[in-house]
Design a protein around this motif. Structure first.
Motif, mmCIF file in Angstrom:
data_model
loop_
_atom_site.group_PDB
_atom_site.id
_atom_site.type_symbol
_atom_site.label_atom_id
_atom_site.label_comp_id
_atom_site.label_asym_id
_atom_site.label_seq_id
_atom_site.Cartn_x
_atom_site.Cartn_y
_atom_site.Cartn_z
ATOM 1 N N PHE A 178 20.337 12.097 -57.665
ATOM 2 C CA PHE A 178 20.175 11.021 -57.350
ATOM 3 C C PHE A 178 20.626 10.143 -56.289
ATOM 4 C CE2 PHE A 178 23.163 10.814 -60.845
ATOM 5 C CZ PHE A 178 23.851 10.200 -60.600
ATOM 6 N N LYS A 179 20.467 8.959 -55.764
ATOM 7 C CA LYS A 179 21.119 8.198 -54.775
ATOM 8 C C LYS A 179 22.048 6.849 -55.315
ATOM 9 C CE LYS A 179 21.279 6.369 -49.845
ATOM 10 N NZ LYS A 179 19.958 6.592 -48.701
ATOM 11 N N SER A 180 23.168 6.364 -55.170
ATOM 12 C CA SER A 180 23.602 5.325 -55.860
ATOM 13 C C SER A 180 23.290 4.409 -54.481
ATOM 14 C CB SER A 180 24.856 5.274 -56.112
ATOM 15 O OG SER A 180 25.747 4.166 -55.711
ATOM 16 N N LYS A 181 22.669 3.034 -55.694
ATOM 17 C CA LYS A 181 22.351 2.016 -54.663
ATOM 18 C C LYS A 181 23.581 0.666 -54.152
ATOM 19 C CE LYS A 181 18.221 1.072 -56.705
ATOM 20 N NZ LYS A 181 17.082 0.427 -57.450
ATOM 21 N N THR A 182 24.220 1.304 -54.835
ATOM 22 C CA THR A 182 25.347 0.958 -55.057
ATOM 23 C C THR A 182 26.725 1.226 -53.743
ATOM 24 O OG1 THR A 182 25.789 0.059 -57.083
ATOM 25 C CG2 THR A 182 27.916 -0.291 -55.686
ATOM 26 N N HIS A 183 26.831 2.377 -53.709
ATOM 27 C CA HIS A 183 27.431 3.194 -53.058
ATOM 28 C C HIS A 183 27.128 3.917 -51.420
ATOM 29 C CE1 HIS A 183 30.603 2.674 -56.274
ATOM 30 N NE2 HIS A 183 30.648 2.450 -55.554
ATOM 31 N N ASP A 184 25.325 4.264 -51.662
ATOM 32 C CA ASP A 184 24.520 4.346 -50.830
ATOM 33 C C ASP A 184 25.296 5.854 -50.506
ATOM 34 O OD1 ASP A 184 22.612 4.361 -49.076
ATOM 35 O OD2 ASP A 184 23.669 4.196 -47.707
ATOM 36 N N GLN B 67 19.179 1.308 -67.350
ATOM 37 C CA GLN B 67 19.237 1.151 -65.729
ATOM 38 C C GLN B 67 18.545 2.233 -64.888
ATOM 39 O OE1 GLN B 67 22.728 -0.871 -64.692
ATOM 40 N NE2 GLN B 67 23.397 0.270 -64.040
ATOM 41 N N HIS B 68 18.802 3.161 -65.492
ATOM 42 C CA HIS B 68 18.555 4.455 -64.436
ATOM 43 C C HIS B 68 17.050 4.697 -64.955
ATOM 44 C CE1 HIS B 68 22.933 3.625 -62.082
ATOM 45 N NE2 HIS B 68 22.864 3.831 -63.611
ATOM 46 N N TRP B 69 16.384 5.740 -63.565
ATOM 47 C CA TRP B 69 15.537 5.951 -64.292
ATOM 48 C C TRP B 69 15.676 7.497 -65.103
ATOM 49 C CZ3 TRP B 69 15.053 10.858 -62.123
ATOM 50 C CH2 TRP B 69 15.680 11.850 -60.665
#
Length: 207
Positions: free
Chosen positions: A106-112, A152-154
């Protein structure tokens, strides 16, 4: 490393800090976590509808969502050791960790940044009054349905579904074994073991 210092009835816990030992694989940070769970006592609901099963969710450090405890897997520990440590630090619970539920990218939305996450089930045996991140997080026991809605995480929701399927399968398998067990084997511990699990010499256990 988590340090435990007993002082009368109080326990002081300190979280591991820094990322010097953080594991990466092909540029992806390796993170591990647990889904802490327990069974409500005296409930009539069936595990098939997740009615007797509760899971523990925690708030994120920034307080903007709910999730299951997880954090970095470091070089000096196994996956299970890291999962247990993170769960103790973030949620303040200890217990029996089961086999891995899976791996997710997965990709972190916070740290890209890209991550690989591993989740384990944890049957809670002890809930601490004091834990390292108690001033940073809230912890809440809730039903599977509620947790699936608020998480909050799929990928954690998928891990939760796998946990429910595993526990349901284990319960159904046990019920089938008991149903098929001949009446004449009941009451004999050795016979009961053979009836449910086969010849003890052929049984293999996961370490």
């Amino acid at each position: 490393m988590v340090a435990l210092i007993s002082q009368e009835n109080a326990i002081a816990l300190v979280s591991r800090t820094g990322r010097e030992l953080q594991r990466y694989r092909e540029g992806r940070r390796q993170v591990v976590g647990c889904i802490p769970y327990r069974f409500k006592v005296g409930e009539k609901a069936s595990l098939n509808d997740s009615g007797e099963l509760e899971v523990l969710v925690i708030s994120s450090q920034k307080g903007k969502g709910l999730l299951f405890p997880k954090g970095g897997w470091e070089l000096d520990e196994s996956q299970k050791e890291a999962a247990l440590r993170e769960t103790l630090e973030e949620a303040g619970v200890r217990g029996i960790v089961g086999g891995r539920l899976g791996k997710w990218s997965f990709k972190s939305k916070t740290h890209d940044a890209l991550y690989e996450g591993y989740m384990f089930p944890l049957l809670v045996q002890e809930q601490l009054e004091f834990w390292p991140e108690q001033n940073l997080r809230q912890r809440i026991w809730m039903s599977v349905t509620e947790a699936r809605e608020v998480c909050q995480h799929w990928w954690m929701k998928e891990a939760l579904d796998r946990l429910v399927n595993r526990l349901t399968g284990q319960k159904l398998g046990l019920e089938k074994q008991i149903h098929l067990c001949p009446k004449n084997c009941m009451g004999d511990a050795k016979s009961d073991f053979k009836c449910m699990f086969g010849n003890p010499s052929t049984v293999e256990f996961e370490s």
